[in-house]
Each structure stands twice: as C-alpha cells, then as structure tokens.
Design an enzyme around this catalytic site. Structure first.
Site, PDB file in Angstrom:
ATOM      1  N   LYS A 159       0.831  -1.197   0.000  1.00 13.01           N
ATOM      2  CA  LYS A 159       0.000   0.000   0.000  1.00 13.01           C
ATOM      3  C   LYS A 159       0.872   1.256   0.000  1.00 13.01           C
ATOM      4  O   LYS A 159       1.959   1.284   0.601  1.00 13.01           O
ATOM      5  CB  LYS A 159      -0.897  -0.034   1.248  1.00 13.01           C
ATOM      6  N   SER A 234      -9.306   1.756   3.063  1.00  9.57           N
ATOM      7  CA  SER A 234      -8.370   2.523   2.277  1.00  9.57           C
ATOM      8  C   SER A 234      -7.360   1.672   1.497  1.00  9.57           C
ATOM      9  O   SER A 234      -6.650   2.193   0.640  1.00  9.57           O
ATOM     10  CB  SER A 234      -7.610   3.497   3.182  1.00  9.57           C
ATOM     11  N   SER A 258     -10.128  -0.931   6.797  1.00  7.92           N
ATOM     12  CA  SER A 258      -9.402  -0.601   5.563  1.00  7.92           C
ATOM     13  C   SER A 258      -8.677  -1.763   4.906  1.00  7.92           C
ATOM     14  O   SER A 258      -8.227  -1.647   3.774  1.00  7.92           O
ATOM     15  CB  SER A 258      -8.396   0.534   5.835  1.00  7.92           C
TER      16      SER A 258
END
Length: 612
Positions: A159, A234, A258
C-alpha cells in the site's frame, strides 16, 4: 422611504463603516486568491506525478524485453498460484524467479495502470528484476534456498502508505508528493528480510479514511468484478491487485475496516491483527491530531487470495528473529513481535463458533446473512458447534456507535484539514465533514429531533455521535469503550466461544460515490477496531438474483439510508460476498484456523474464478 447612510451614520461613522467593509472585502479576496494559488500548485504537482508515473512505465516498456518465454498455460497457472505453488514451480525449474516476476509485471501493465483499473501509484520494476536475477543465481547454487526464506521468489505489492526507500508515502495527498522516504520502514524491511520482491505500490483514498479509493493525484480505482463498483478503502488498490491477479500477496492497513472492506468488495482474503500483536510504526506519519488517537489505532496486515498466503505474510510481519536484526533506528522500542504459533489452538479438535447475522443499527441485505449461514454450515460439516450470539440491546448499540463517537470527538474535521494543507477535499468526505461541523446544540436539539420526526431513525441515531467533545466527555466515552470491550469479550468467554462469524460489511461493493452517503455500512468492520480483536475477511459466495438483493423489512421505507442501500443493490448480482472471522486479542492463529477450515469447504476460488 429611501435609505441613505447620512440619515443613519455620521460622516466619521461612515468612514469607519467603509473601512470595515473594505477590510472584510480585502480579506475575502486575499483568502480566495490564496486558496486558488494553493489548488493550482497542487494541481500541477498531481499532474507532474501522473506524468512521471506514465513516463516511468513507458521507459520501462521500451528498455526491457518483457517476454517471459513461458507458455500461456504456465503463465495462467502462475497468475492463479499461491505462494506455495510458486515455490514449487521454482523448485521444479518450470520457471525462474525473473520469469515469474515478469508474468506479474506484464499483468500489472495490462490491467492495473491508469488506462484500465487504475490500481497503482508507483512501480519498482527495474530494481525488482535485478533482485529476481540475483535470486535466480542463488537458486542455481542451492535450490533449497527457495524454502529457506518465507517469501523467496515471491512478487509482493504494498500500500502507498508504507515507508519504502525512494518512494513517497502520499496518503493520497498532494502536499506529500516528491518527498521520498530515505529508509525502509519495519514492514518493508521484514519483507526484504524474507526475500520478498516488492515491485509495485497500490492506490488508496485521499487521507486513507473512506471506503472508495480515489484521490486527486491518481484518480479512482475500479473494481475487477464490476468497473461501476468501488474497490473499497483505504487499502482498495491492494485488494484489487489481488483480485485482478496482478500480485501474489500484499500488505495494507486498517483503522476502521481498511483491509477487510477492500477484501469484501474485491472477493479476496485479508486479516487485521489486534494492536497488541503488531506495531504502529512503519507507515508514513500523518500530522498532529490524526496520529494522536490512542483509543483506536491502525493495524497492519496482509491481503491475498488464500488463507495460507495470509499466514505466510503474518509469519513474516511477526518474525521476532528478523525484527531483532533490523537497525535500531528502524525498530519500535515499544514493540517486540510474537511469532505465529498454532500449537495451542491445534490442541482443541471441536470448536464452539458464535455467529451474528446482523446489527440492528443497520440491517444488511439478505446476501450478507446468507454468507454467514453458509460459513456456519461449512464449520458444522467439519464437526464444530455453532451458536447464535445474542447481545443485550444496549451493548449491541454501543458497539455500533463507539467508533464514530471517538473518531469525530475532535470536532470540525480538524485533523483532516491539518493534513490536507489547503488541498480541496474529495466529495466522498463532504457529508461527513458537514456533520462534524454542525454545532452540538443544533445537532442535539434541532437536527436529531427533526430526523426522528421525519422517520429517519438510522440518521437520527448516528447524528448524535459525530460532534466535537470536550476532554471530560471524551474521557467518559473512552471509559464506555473499555467497559463495552470487556463486556463483549466476557460474554464470549462465559459462553466458551472460540471465534465469531459476522457479515463482511453492511452490503456488497458499493457503486462509485456511494461511500459518501453510506458510511454507516462500515459499522460491520469498525466495531472490531473499537473492540481491538483480530478480524479476518474471506469470500464465501456471490450475490444472486431474487431474495439476495433485498433488505428484510426495508423494501418499502422512508428511511433515506435504506433507500440508498436498496438503490445500491440494483445490478449487484455477481458481486463477491465475504464474512469476517473474529476471536480474542492475540488469537490471530485462531482466526486463521477457522478461516482455513471454512475455505476448505467453501472453495470460493474454485467455484468463482477471479475476473479479468
């Protein structure tokens, strides 16, 4: 009667009045120009970054021979392989590390760039190929090295938020562009220690605090199952990379769902460890108040296409020996990893598993409840006992509302504005932002009663949770959180429950933009951040025609939240449906065991091949 200033003010007063008006007008104009310049500056930075990424990709294409030399059948096999499968392919010399990496690079270039699903923020292809060539040389000298390191020969994605030398960790914010990290953070270092090959970084929402992965730098990510649907957030880009088979395994982070929301939207596997099992250090640091929240803290964990792969990555992230060998400047002085150890829970043959089909503060569509039932049936077939969880109404409600009550306690979106540094907020946050800025008096005595009068029960309940608090009331709510967590875990303990199955989210993957109006659907994930227990997400089934699309008892309603949920369920057929598995603090091994047993019966990957 004509209005004239001289009839109301003396000449001296008129001068003061004109002066005051002039000052306010000048202030407004100055403020407007300042904001315009900031937006223009950020717009140029975003464009520069996008162009730089496109140029890097183009230069890589032109400078490298991207042919793998493998058959199409073997390439397809590699794309659908687990970590163990790829190691076997390498050991049997069916392919080299470089060839395996090229398969995933080509796949990424084919479907994950901005002209397709738009899932990536940076590439590390050249360096990754150099590492692959090095590993191939090592294999030629000693093939057993493939099994010496957990991630040897394995392409890995991370990420955007993770600290990775030479790369920005933007959080989707223009102000963080072109400020590359000067070192590798803990998680990236541990992956490197395990000889994983990090080759790409994945997209996320602006500020990393909503479940639609969109920002002003890289744009909106699209779901591989249906491009009209969100990938979640996210860690949305990361989950979609897994679903699109662009990466073998990756890592995300989770403060309210997330990891698990993207896993649910994209039909992949993910796990959020409890805070006691991992460190907060390793991602980029965001400003001021946002990094000061101690009641609910971000968790770091893997996303992949099998439980076994999650287990491998957690073993890497929890590896105490490798961690002890990292430079002191990288380590977290407050944290010591606990290695994964399955010996304790393996002693218990028959488990007692609880289940929750719905939380009454937001009822899910039938497909979510069906997934819970099918997961429970899978466990029954393995000889385990299944019991329904019946929480007291007050405890269930407190579990549902504690997260927004604590996160919004600062009032007025202040920590978000600190980090935006003048950048315009994306529309997905606008409703949330407006809610937090309504004065508490208006929220409590005007807005909440009006919502109740007009039949907006769901909004009425939640509207009372999103205002700023003074320190005293924040501490009162923190005390409520402690008692609530204790009461919930005590309930499980007193009933000898080993783990719990719950819906993966409040609904399947939402349409683009729906995260703006359906933030309450995340209560199914944020609950477990508030309670701070390990929580895994795994695919069970896909949405079917008919009853699956309905929300029981809410087919006809004036409640705006359910009206929007019903609209979101239109054309949802075929979307993946996940469940979550939760257990006690420090019992990630139990979560993985239960997930593995369900996976062995459900066989989602076999019955529902990944799209694209």
């Amino acid at each position: 009667m004509n209005f004239r200033l001289q009839n109301w003010f003396s000449k001296k007063e008129q001068k003061y009045l004109f002066g005051a008006v002039g000052i306010f007008a000048l202030y407004g104009l100055t403020n407007f120009i300042s904001k315009y310049r900031i937006q223009k500056k950020y717009g140029k930075l975003c464009e520069r970054k996008r162009n730089e990424l496109k140029r890097s990709i183009q230069e890589f294409r032109e400078s490298q021979n991207l042919s793998t030399g493998l058959t199409q059948e073997l390439e397809k096999q590699i794309l659908n392989s687990t970590i163990a499968d790829i190691k076997e392919i390498l050991f049997e010399k069916k392919a080299t590390v470089k060839q395996v990496l090229l398969v995933f690079i080509n796949r990424t270039l084919s479907v994950a760039t901005s002209d397709n699903l738009n899932l990536i923020t940076d590439i590390n292809f050249t360096e990754a190929l150099l590492e692959a060539e090095k590993q191939d040389q090592e294999i030629s000298q000693d093939p057993q090295i493939i099994y010496k390191y957990d991630l040897f020969g394995i392409p890995v994605s991370v990420k955007d938020t993770y600290i990775h030398k030479g790369f920005d960790n933007t959080y989707g914010l223009a102000s963080r562009l072109f400020k590359p990290a000067t070192y590798d953070g803990i998680q990236v270092s541990l992956i490197n220690k395990a000889r994983g090959i990090i080759f790409v970084r994945s997209n996320l929402p602006q500020l990393a605090m909503t479940f639609e992965s969109i920002n002003r730098i890289f744009g909106r990510s699209l779901n591989p199952w249906n491009k009209d649907r969100a990938v979640g957030g996210s860690s949305g880009g990361e989950a979609a990379l897994q679903a699109a088979r662009c990466s073998v395994i990756g890592i995300g982070s989770d403060i309210g769902g997330s990891i698990r929301i993207p896993a649910a939207f994209c039909g992949v596997y993910g796990i959020k460890p409890g805070i006691g099992r991992q460190t907060e250090v390793g991602e980029g640091i965001i400003e001021k108040a946002a990094s000061g929240m101690i009641n609910i803290r971000p968790s770091k964990g893997p996303l992949g296409r099998s439980v076994d792969d999650l287990t491998v990555m957690l073993r890497v992230l929890f590896n105490s020996k490798n961690y002890s060998e990292l430079p002191c400047s990288v380590q977290d002085p407050y944290w010591q990893p606990q290695d994964l150890d399955f010996t304790q829970n393996a002693k218990k043959d028959k488990l007692k598993i609880g289940y929750i089909e719905q939380f009454n503060d937001l009822l899910p569509p039938n497909c979510m409840k069906r997934a819970v039932q099918e997961a429970c049936q899978a466990l029954v077939s393995k000889g385990h006992e299944i019991v329904q969880i019946n929480l007291e109404k007050e405890l269930e409600h407190e579990l549902a509302v504690a997260f927004p009550r604590l996160v919004a306690a600062e009032g007025g979106f202040k920590s978000f504005e600190d980090n935006l540094q003048g950048e315009k907020i994306i529309e997905e946050y606008e409703l949330m932002e407006t809610g937090t800025k309504i004065p508490i008096f208006l929220q409590t005595y005007i807005l909440a009663p009006l919502l109740k009068i007009f039949g907006q029960k769901t909004l009425h309940v939640m509207s009372k949770q999103t205002h700023g608090l003074d320190v005293y009331q924040f501490l009162v709510n923190s005390g409520k959180q402690k008692r609530m967590n204790f009461q919930f875990l005590q309930y499980l303990k007193s009933n000898s429950i080993d783990a719990v199955i719950v819906p993966g989210f409040g609904c399947p993957a939402v349409k683009h933009g729906a995260s703006k109006v359906l933030p309450l659907a995340a209560l199914y994930t944020w609950i477990w951040n508030t309670v701070d227990v390990p929580a895994g997400s795994m695919p069970i089934t896909r949405v079917q025609e008919g009853d699956d699309l309905k929300i029981e008892g809410k087919e006809r309603t004036i409640d705006l939240v359910y009206i929007m949920m019903n609209q979101n369920m239109k054309n949802a057929q075929g979307l993946p449906v996940n469940v979550q598995v939760i257990s006690y603090p420090n019992q990630e091994e139990m979560v993985l065991r239960v997930m593995k047993e369900i996976e062995g019966v459900v066989k989602f990957n076999e019955n529902h091949p990944y799209p694209y």
